[in-house]
Design an enzyme around this catalytic site. Structure first.
Site, PDB file in Angstrom:
ATOM      1  N   ASP A  51      -0.216  -4.236  12.551  1.00 27.99           N
ATOM      2  CA  ASP A  51       0.183  -4.698  11.222  1.00 27.99           C
ATOM      3  C   ASP A  51       0.346  -6.214  11.253  1.00 27.99           C
ATOM      4  OD1 ASP A  51       2.207  -5.542   9.115  1.00 27.99           O
ATOM      5  OD2 ASP A  51       1.873  -3.461   8.528  1.00 27.99           O
ATOM      6  N   ASP A 100       3.863  -7.601  10.184  1.00 24.29           N
ATOM      7  CA  ASP A 100       4.909  -7.392  11.191  1.00 24.29           C
ATOM      8  C   ASP A 100       4.735  -8.339  12.370  1.00 24.29           C
ATOM      9  OD1 ASP A 100       6.231  -5.420   9.815  1.00 24.29           O
ATOM     10  OD2 ASP A 100       5.209  -3.766  10.802  1.00 24.29           O
ATOM     11  N   THR A 156      -0.848   7.588  -1.128  1.00 20.70           N
ATOM     12  CA  THR A 156      -2.150   7.484  -1.802  1.00 20.70           C
ATOM     13  C   THR A 156      -3.064   6.436  -1.180  1.00 20.70           C
ATOM     14  OG1 THR A 156      -1.398   5.800  -3.372  1.00 20.70           O
ATOM     15  CG2 THR A 156      -1.009   8.113  -3.955  1.00 20.70           C
ATOM     16  N   ARG A 213       0.839  -1.193   0.000  1.00 15.83           N
ATOM     17  CA  ARG A 213       0.000   0.000   0.000  1.00 15.83           C
ATOM     18  C   ARG A 213       0.874   1.242   0.000  1.00 15.83           C
ATOM     19  NH1 ARG A 213      -4.485   0.756   4.629  1.00 15.83           N
ATOM     20  NH2 ARG A 213      -2.606   0.736   5.915  1.00 15.83           N
TER      21      ARG A 213
END
Length: 209
Positions: free
Chosen positions: A200, A203, A108, A104
């Site tokens: 995340d 992670d 944006t 990602r």
């Protein structure tokens, strides 16, 4: 319109609570992801067609039922989707596996593709896409379109967490794809993270920051 199935079985609720806890380490996190993935897959495959076959047991002949229809493939979105693959394969060990890599863009919030490797016969298979976090839904939308471009007709999406924003976006772009998840969380924050979420997923799966 495709349906959203929120699977709130007590085992899933318990394991998801472990995943949300910031003190849960990578080993326990990975185990919970795999176990929840199996339970989600169990529900997502509830409508697989069956055919009747006659066999012989040690006692007598009888008619039994085996899964029929198209073969299955699992397509994971890298890298966090890797954590869900083994959980699905526990139930469908003969499924072929595909990988789609996207990240990602932090500015944006849009997905950027960097890798795609699919089974050569993907068009003849029913596909289960696995991605533990449906935040904006952008990566899943692009991945599903890739599969449709390859000729895949029947796609289901397995995720652990989703939010109303991602569900609406996916349903708008792909109204024929059912979504199976463990929870629909409250919202996205200003950085595009799921709230309350679990951080995340990549992670936490791999112990990286």
């Amino acid at each position: 319109m495709a349906q959203v199935h929120v699977i709130n079985h007590p085992l899933i609720v318990h394991k998801l609570s472990l995943m949300r806890d910031k003190y849960t380490g990578p080993k326990e996190f990975r185990e919970a992801v795999e176990e929840i993935s199996s339970l989600l897959c169990y529900e997502a495959t509830r409508d697989l067609p069956l055919k009747e076959v006659e066999i012989e047991t040690p006692i007598a002949q009888t008619k039994v039922k085996f899964i029929s229809g198209k073969k299955l493939a699992v397509v994971c979105l890298l890298r966090a989707g890797l954590g869900m693959v083994d959980g699905v394969l526990d139930l469908i060990p003969n499924a072929k596996i595909g990988h789609i890599g996207m990240y990602r863009d932090p500015d944006t919030m849009q997905p950027v593709e960097y890798y795609c490797k699919l089974p050569t016969d993907i068009a003849s298979r029913d596909v289960i896409v696995v991605d533990p976090m449906l935040a904006t839904g952008g990566s899943a939308i692009v991945a599903i379109q890739f599969l449709k471009n390859y000729g895949v007709q029947n796609i289901k999406l397995l995720s652990i967490l989703a939010v109303p924003e991602s569900i609406s976006a996916i349903q708008e772009e792909h109204p024929d794809v059912d979504i199976f998840c463990a929870s629909v969380d409250e919202k996205l924050n200003e950085k595009g993270y799921i709230v309350p979420g679990m951080g995340d997923a990549g992670d936490r799966l791999f112990g990286t920051k």
